[in-house]
Write an enzyme that holds these catalytic residues in place. Structure first.
Site, PDB file in Angstrom:
ATOM      1  N   VAL A  30       0.870  -1.178   0.000  1.00  0.00           N
ATOM      2  CA  VAL A  30       0.000   0.000   0.000  1.00  0.00           C
ATOM      3  C   VAL A  30       0.907   1.227   0.000  1.00  0.00           C
ATOM      4  CG1 VAL A  30      -1.958  -1.080   1.186  1.00  0.00           C
ATOM      5  CG2 VAL A  30      -0.157   0.035   2.524  1.00  0.00           C
ATOM      6  N   ALA A  53       6.845   6.824   4.417  1.00  0.00           N
ATOM      7  CA  ALA A  53       6.695   5.456   4.918  1.00  0.00           C
ATOM      8  C   ALA A  53       6.822   4.444   3.791  1.00  0.00           C
ATOM      9  CB  ALA A  53       5.356   5.302   5.636  1.00  0.00           C
ATOM     10  N   TYR A  54       6.179   4.722   2.676  1.00  0.00           N
ATOM     11  CA  TYR A  54       6.251   3.831   1.523  1.00  0.00           C
ATOM     12  C   TYR A  54       7.685   3.743   1.007  1.00  0.00           C
ATOM     13  CZ  TYR A  54       5.236   1.998  -3.165  1.00  0.00           C
ATOM     14  OH  TYR A  54       5.202   1.246  -4.313  1.00  0.00           O
ATOM     15  N   SER A  55       8.357   4.882   0.915  1.00  0.00           N
ATOM     16  CA  SER A  55       9.736   4.906   0.418  1.00  0.00           C
ATOM     17  C   SER A  55      10.665   4.132   1.341  1.00  0.00           C
ATOM     18  CB  SER A  55      10.216   6.353   0.273  1.00  0.00           C
ATOM     19  OG  SER A  55       9.408   7.076  -0.629  1.00  0.00           O
ATOM     20  N   LYS A  96       9.986   0.320   0.994  1.00  0.00           N
ATOM     21  CA  LYS A  96      10.511  -0.272  -0.235  1.00  0.00           C
ATOM     22  C   LYS A  96      12.037  -0.274  -0.250  1.00  0.00           C
ATOM     23  CE  LYS A  96       6.639  -1.435  -2.147  1.00  0.00           C
ATOM     24  NZ  LYS A  96       6.291  -2.881  -2.300  1.00  0.00           N
TER      25      LYS A  96
END
Length: 242
Positions: free
Chosen positions: A86, A148-150, A153
């Site tokens: 997400v 957060a996504y960065s 990943k």
């Protein structure tokens, strides 16, 4: 690839569905894992012989149970494709809710760790293993308002590098893919302004297609991918610079 058994974590998503369809065409038997029970069951009905497993892949015990069910059902486990993800909220770090930070890291990174951890022993038993983690160009560059996504990943990329080194002398190869924006429902989580900014960074001027991800996954899951491990493959329409 006939008779290989592939676990696709996050199978009901746009990328996961394309990967499942491609690997099924290539002759693999599939275990389809997703939190969305109805969606993963519907996908399984489209792909005869596949096994649908509804599970929260951030839960250690549910992940272990899913891998045990897969090996018991098919008699082996050869390939893991982890595509659970997400994007989370699009906010600057100083406004980012801690609860959303933890949830985004848990879904993207913790689930990858749990799935990767759980498949090593079955792969060693089968004498063949391919792990393909779907990371993101954000893990290399760090997208503004997607901290957060960065971070998650980037963690997936580092996990891939570590496991690739650890398992280099075994029959298991571990690699990742770092796509730029792909045309899936995840795009709907972005604001129009953020999406326009992301697309402007892609020299080709378009998002990637799920099938383009699936094509690369197919090679990374195959016997032909024999001397590449711990690597991250860009799929960015020219955006990636390293």
């Amino acid at each position: 690839m006939d008779n290989r058994v592939a676990v696709i974590a996050g199978a009901a998503g746009g990328i996961g569905r394309a990967i499942a369809q491609r690997l099924a065409r290539d002759g693999m038997r599939l275990a389809l894992l997703d939190l969305d029970a109805a969606a993963v069951q519907a996908l399984s009905e489209e792909l005869p012989g596949s096994l649908a497993v509804a599970a929260d892949l951030t839960d250690e015990h549910r992940v272990q149970d899913a891998m045990r069910r897969t090996e018991a059902h098919f008699g082996r486990l050869d390939v893991l494709v982890h595509g659970v993800g997400v994007t989370g909220p699009s906010l600057p770090v100083h406004e980012y809710p801690v609860q959303d930070w933890q949830r985004t890291l848990s879904i993207n990174l913790h689930s990858a760790f749990l799935c990767c951890r759980a498949v090593v022993a079955p792969m060693l038993r089968s004498g063949f293993g391919r792990i393909v983690n779907i990371a993101s160009i954000a893990g290399k560059e760090g997208n503004a308002q997607q901290s957060a996504y960065s971070v998650a990943k980037a963690g997936v990329i580092a996990l891939t590098k570590s496991m690739g080194k650890e398992l280099a002398t075994t029959p298991i190869r571990v690699n990742a893919i770092a796509p730029a924006v792909i045309h899936t429902p995840l795009i709907d989580q972005m604001t129009p302004e953020l999406l326009a900014t992301v697309l402007a960074k892609i020299p080709m001027g378009r998002p990637g297609q799920p099938q383009e991800v699936a094509n690369l996954v197919a090679w990374l899951s195959s016997d032909e991918c024999s001397f590449s491990t711990g690597s991250t493959y860009d799929l960015s329409g020219g955006r990636a610079t390293y």
